[in-house]
Design an enzyme around this catalytic site. Structure first.
Site, PDB file in Angstrom:
ATOM      1  N   PHE B 246      -3.799   0.351   5.309  1.00 37.13           N
ATOM      2  CA  PHE B 246      -2.854   0.523   4.201  1.00 37.13           C
ATOM      3  C   PHE B 246      -3.426   1.420   3.116  1.00 37.13           C
ATOM      4  O   PHE B 246      -3.203   1.191   1.926  1.00 37.13           O
ATOM      5  CB  PHE B 246      -2.432  -0.840   3.642  1.00 37.13           C
ATOM      6  CG  PHE B 246      -1.958  -1.790   4.703  1.00 37.13           C
ATOM      7  CD1 PHE B 246      -0.808  -1.525   5.435  1.00 37.13           C
ATOM      8  CD2 PHE B 246      -2.686  -2.921   5.019  1.00 37.13           C
ATOM      9  CE1 PHE B 246      -0.385  -2.375   6.439  1.00 37.13           C
ATOM     10  CE2 PHE B 246      -2.267  -3.784   6.024  1.00 37.13           C
ATOM     11  CZ  PHE B 246      -1.114  -3.505   6.739  1.00 37.13           C
ATOM     12  N   GLU B 695       6.048   3.989   6.129  1.00 33.82           N
ATOM     13  CA  GLU B 695       6.095   3.720   4.696  1.00 33.82           C
ATOM     14  C   GLU B 695       7.501   3.564   4.130  1.00 33.82           C
ATOM     15  O   GLU B 695       7.686   2.970   3.069  1.00 33.82           O
ATOM     16  CB  GLU B 695       5.382   4.851   3.951  1.00 33.82           C
ATOM     17  CG  GLU B 695       3.941   4.977   4.383  1.00 33.82           C
ATOM     18  CD  GLU B 695       3.240   6.168   3.780  1.00 33.82           C
ATOM     19  OE1 GLU B 695       2.113   6.014   3.299  1.00 33.82           O
ATOM     20  OE2 GLU B 695       3.821   7.271   3.788  1.00 33.82           O
TER      21      GLU B 695
END
Ligand code: FAD
Ligand code: SF4
Lengths: 332, 739
Positions: B246, B695
């Protein structure tokens, strides 16, 4: 992690004898102690593993229910007797931690779990509980989860257990075994201590004493509710929790036992609050009065100010639910 | 042979649609899935090496200053302790992604509380950690630490490139029929990957072999080389399995460099595995943001003015600043626009890319403001958005590569049952719960990165895909195998993909949603090259060649591949080079999120009851892993809206909640039934017509929840996460207003 000696106790007697050596700690489920040891918040030199001792029974006696100290939180929550007569306890347990943790966590360990104060866990921070005399970083720091009742200038931590809140409302007692062979019974009300100037001393346990069992007096009947307010739907400690056992008779409150979590260094119970309710006809004004009494001395630390209105509202909602006419008895 | 493609313009050929195997796009399970769920996939922290010793990072307990003395003598006497390393090359925090520039060295210079300053090496992990905790350190503290971006003492910079103004925004706002002018805040956040950051370093004859938790290996290799002062060729990095990143594993981390230096000094393999607190406080974070959003609209709800000012933070001297307004420039039409971007210099852990840097927070705040505007206009929030979709990119006039926002909105609304939403708050109550619905647009810029991959075809009818691409839990193994299987006409079981090794061709790495499309395109190109050679052997033009189930088919001829290969294995490389396409068209992915929430009228607790997302991401390469990415994105939206906040102590900036018990990511009980719907799409401007999906889900999803909370109970919380205390304050206020 500091190196330690590991001793597996074969009997309660052995365990107690081993615990006479200073620097010894019992380990049961280890779900709290091991974390604290990894971070060196607690650094016992010796661990006595009591997890294999024969303290796993749940037995019904004339005096009530006897729960062995090593009964897991999962087993206790699922026990048919508990679910039937003390559903409050079952619900409080199930509101805590996660399935995996509850499988490991024990009744005794749950009572003795330490605060979740962030600064207690961070050995770079001053903390009177971890290191007496070093100060309290939570005061003036981030104290959203901290106490609004019974705090001191030395420590504003809360006790994190859900189970203990239920047990406090159920007027449970703790059975303790002393190294010399003594056995005593302490009401939960007298078991925990407020922080005062000695926040590192959290209970009346003497060095080497072991919890053998928790004793529940016979269930009172009436309605039992556990309500926990938390930041996420599961796997979070209580911001505020309310455990209630309440019995109605002819439209009036005949018996009320209320304990609160997330507010103080120990599960909180107030005779004044209960006294004001008993004998009365439920009403919003009455609940308000009860909340006034509960929170008369409440003091926020900044980030936790919201707990004051939150406790008031949660208490009122629990009382409304407990005294509502449309439902009878326990509700799942 | 290498097949190169510079990505300069659209490709309307859609070759992949003409292939015959039929595995691409399908929901193929991860080939490495069984390894992972049975614990056989070896992650970095589990790596062992003969003679390996352990390192533990030591943490600064001041905010700003210099280490004057490490009192090593005491810990060196402890059992098992081998060394205390304070090499000037040790780095202070994690590096940024897609750059070979390493993070700042000189760890003895402390710029934030919690910074790693040294490494203790010992025979066992426990000994190393114990000594690291016990090491006492003397500092020369420097005054002037700034612990938060809103501290008046904070130096604030306005990077010139990040400011922009079109038309006359102030006059337009003045003249607008309806105006919104609001401040929103989002919290500092942690990437919080499940796998803690870890490295195992070993020197083999002057060469460094590094197992490390990294998302992008080729650039990390450059960073390690620069940090250590050695050549990239002398470093091999291995990361076959990465347990989430991430953003926090885009660049190298303090433990990477520390392990390499220690291994060199000790002449033994050294493993450094971060504790959970270290994983959160020594790597990188997402900056908190303060966003002022202004909007002017005419009576019909057409935006005339958009203003988006942001204040973000980072350490002094750091170039990265959370690109809050990245999508503000092109999401909605408005003749007059202004973007102001401020960076406050603070002494907090470095800020860097965290899943969807920019839109995750920027689109979320903007979509909250859009809801407030719709409310003020008395317009349906979906209609307001539909009314303001630009035809070409505002400001530049570039075409959109594809634009599916309108369809995402209308299709999402239809599937969600948006028509059942009550226009005004406090209209639906179930017991103690106010129920409401909210929505938001989703938007994320799309980009491709340079990538190489090698594909080998063996005579036994199997293919091997090799690249230094990583699989950070996203499905790279599955997708790259699928592309090769589709292109070469092989069943999935006949394709093996090997990843995570810098000895293999350099890929894009995983980050910025670009991994599958970029590295996938390199695999595609390598396969095109193999197809050309097979076509030649078959005696037909490549586009007419059908490959299926290990056979080549043309006209009425069907030949096993092995026959066609003439007894020799084949190999080709693909190389995707980003070109002018990105300048010629505005590429983005689009979607919409819809949420239904319950807000407890007594406690202010929020429970998301259901959520739906529509996603337009070009070609879907794997329906299953794409869906998982979309779900993950939406769940991050729940976290951003409701629970996630990295708390910095106002006194010294240190991270207060450094573990997963107190840094609250949503747990299963917080995540209701989520519905994901992909819009069928091919984006010609994207190689393989496929864009990123990693995303998009986060880029606005939180706003759907914030807006739903308002619709439920009438409380607008403009500071995320919307924890109980904030909602409760709003409820109490609303009750007081009502008397
Ligand atoms: C992430 C996380 C979330 C959690 N969430 C919650 C929650 O929401 N609500 C909640 O209530 N709890 C929660 N818990 C805490 C959990 O309930 C406790 O960790 C657990 O109950 C402790 O029991 P144990 O047997 O594992 O104790 P141990 O860790 O073994 O011991 C804890 C302490 O008790 C002492 N001890 C144990 N048994 C005895 C005994 N018989 N006599 C004397 N001393 C003894 C030990 O010496 C030690 O000091 C959470 C824990 C974690 C890690
Ligand atoms: S509140 Fe108590 S536990 Fe927390 S820092 Fe202060 S003394 Fe320590």
């Amino acid at each position: 992690m500091r190196a330690f000696d590991y001793i597996r106790a074969g009997s309660c007697k052995d365990a107690l004898a081993e615990a006479e050596t200073p620097g010894t700690a019992f380990i049961a489920g280890g779900t709290n102690l091991l974390d604290l040891m990894k971070h060196e918040v607690m650094t016992p030199a010796r661990l006595v593993d009591i997890s294999r001792l024969d303290l796993r029974g749940i037995t019904l006696t004339d005096a009530g229910l006897r729960v062995g100290a090593l009964v897991s939180n999962s087993d206790l929550a699922a026990d048919p007797l508990v679910r039937r007569h003390w559903p409050l306890l079952s619900r409080a347990l199930l509101a805590g931690a996660s399935g995996q943790l509850r499988n490991k966590a024990t009744t005794g360990g749950n009572l003795l779990q330490r605060t979740r104060c962030y600064y207690f866990y961070d050995t770079a921070m001053p903390c009177n509980k971890r290191e007496p005399g070093s100060g309290c970083a939570a005061i003036g720091g981030f104290n959203r989860i901290h106490a609004i009742l019974g705090a001191s200038e030395a420590c504003i931590a809360t006790h994190p257990s859900d189970m203990a809140v239920a047990l406090r409302a159920l007027s449970a007692e703790v059975e303790l075994l002393a190294p010399g062979g003594g056995r005593r019974q302490v009401p939960l009300a007298a078991f925990y201590r407020l922080p005062g100037d000695t926040p590192h001393v959290e209970t009346v346990l003497e060095p080497g004493e072991m919890i053998a069992a928790v004793l529940l007096p016979p269930a009172e009947g009436g309605r039992q509710i556990y309500r926990k307010v938390r930041d996420r739907a599961s796997y979070a400690f209580a911001l505020v929790s309310v455990a209630a056992c309440l019995r109605m008779e002819q439209g009036r409150i005949a018996a009320a036992a209320l304990a609160f979590g997330g507010l103080a260094h120990m599960p909180w119970r107030s005779a004044d609050v209960e006294g004001t309710l008993i004998g009365e006809v439920p009403s919003a004004a009455l609940f308000d009065r009860a909340a006034d009494l509960l929170l008369a001395e409440a003091k926020g630390q900044g980030d936790n100010d919201f707990k004051i209105p939150l406790a008031r509202r949660t208490l009122a909602a629990v009382l409304a639910e407990a005294t509502a006419e449309d439902t009878e008895g326990d509700r799942a | 042979m290498t097949r190169e493609m510079t990505h300069d313009g659209p490709d309307a050929d859609h070759r992949l649609d003409g292939m015959a195997q039929g595995v691409l796009g399908r929901g193929e399970p991860r080939p490495e899935g069984a390894l992972k769920v049975t614990g056989r996939a070896v992650y970095t922290g589990d790596q062992q090496a003969p003679g390996m010793v352990h390192g533990a990072l030591v943490r600064a307990t001041i905010t700003r200053g210099r280490v004057t003395t490490l009192n090593s003598a005491t810990v060196l006497e402890m059992p098992g302790v081998l060394a205390v390393i304070d090499d000037p090359r040790l780095v202070r925090f994690s590096g940024q992604g897609a750059t070979t520039k390493p993070p700042k060295a000189d760890a003895a210079g402390v710029v934030y509380h919690g910074q790693p300053i040294a490494l203790v090496v010992a025979e066992t992990l426990e000994q190393a950690r114990h000594a690291a905790l016990r090491l006492t350190v003397d500092y020369a503290e420097e005054p002037g630490a700034v612990t938060g971006p809103e501290d008046p003492a904070a130096e604030v910079e306005l990077p010139q490139k990040k400011q922009s103004e079109t038309g006359a925004p102030d006059a337009a706002l003045e003249a607008a029929d309806t105006v919104i002018d609001r401040i929103y805040r989002t919290a500092s956040m942690s990437s919080a990957p499940m796998e803690p950051h870890a490295s195992l370093a070993e020197w083999q004859g002057g060469k460094l072999v590094l197992h490390s938790t990294l998302q992008m290996l080729a650039s990390a290799q450059g960073q390690v080389a620069a940090a250590l002062g050695i050549e990239p060729e002398d470093i091999r990095i291995l990361a076959p399995h990465v347990g989430g990143g991430f953003g926090s594993k885009l660049g190298i981390s303090p433990e990477t460099v520390a392990a390499a230096i220690a291994a060199q000094q000790m002449r033994r393999p050294v493993s450094v595995v971060c504790t959970r607190p270290q994983s959160m406080e020594t790597t990188s974070r997402r900056s908190e943001t303060l966003q002022r959003i202004q909007m002017g609209a005419d009576d019909e709800g057409r935006l005339t003015m958009i203003g988006h000012e942001a204040l973000v933070s980072n350490l002094p001297g750091q170039k990265f600043s959370e690109p809050v307004q990245q999508a503000t420039h092109f999401t909605y039409e408005a003749a007059h626009r202004r973007v102001v971007h401020r960076v406050a210099r603070v002494h907090r852990l470095v800020a860097a890319s965290v899943r969807a840097p920019g839109e995750a927070v920027g689109a979320t705040a903007f979509e909250c403001a859009m809801d407030e505007l719709a409310d003020k206009l008395g317009l349906c929030p979906v209609a307001l958005r539909l009314r303001n979709i630009p035809k070409v990119e505002p400001g530049t006039g570039r075409p959109f590569s594809s634009h599916k926002l309108a369809e995402a909105l209308t299709e999402g609304a239809r599937r969600f049952g948006w028509e059942h939403r009550h226009a005004s708050p406090r209209a639906r109550r179930e017991g103690e719960w106010w129920i409401g619905m909210g929505m938001s647009s989703l938007v994320r810029v799309n980009t491709v990165m340079e990538a190489k991959a090698r594909v080998s075809l063996s005579l036994d009818g199997t293919a091997l895909v090799e690249t230094d691409m990583t699989d950070i839990g996203t499905g790279s193994y599955a997708i790259l195998s699928q592309i090769a299987a589709e292109m070469l006409g092989l069943p999935m079981g006949s394709v093996e993909t090997v990843l995570g090794d810098t000895d293999l061709p350099a890929s894009s790495g995983s980050g910025g949603s670009f991994g599958a499309a970029s590295t996938g395109s390199a695999v595609y190109l390598a396969c095109l090259e193999l197809r050309s050679r097979l076509a030649e052997a078959m005696g037909c033009p490549e586009p007419e060649l059908t490959l299926k189930d290990g056979h080549a088919i043309h006209d009425n001829r069907k030949v096993p591949l092995s026959t066609l290969m003439g007894g020799a294995a084949m190999q080709a490389e693909g190389h995707l080079i980003p070109g002018e396409a990105e300048d010629k068209a505005r590429q983005a992915t689009w979607g919409a999120a819809f949420a239904e929430v319950g807000v407890n009228a007594i406690t202010g607790e929020i429970r998301v009851r259901r959520m739906l997302g529509t996603f337009a991401i070009g070609r879907v390469l794997n329906a299953q892993t794409a869906r998982s990415q979309a779900l993950g994105g939406m769940i991050w939206g729940i976290g951003m809206a409701l629970t996630e906040e990295l708390v910095h102590d106002a006194r010294d900036g240190h991270i207060v909640n450094r573990d997963l018990a107190e840094y609250h990511v949503p747990v299963n009980a917080d995540v209701p039934a989520l519905e994901v719907h992909f819009l069928e799409e091919r984006d010609d401007w994207a190689p393989m017509q496929a864009k990123g999906i990693g995303e998009l889900g986060i880029c606005g999803a939180g706003a759907a929840i914030v807006n739903a909370v308002h619709n439920a109970c009438g409380v607008r919380v403009r500071s995320l996460p919307m924890t109980v205390d904030k909602v409760l304050a709003g409820l109490v206020e609303a009750e007081a207003d009502q008397g």
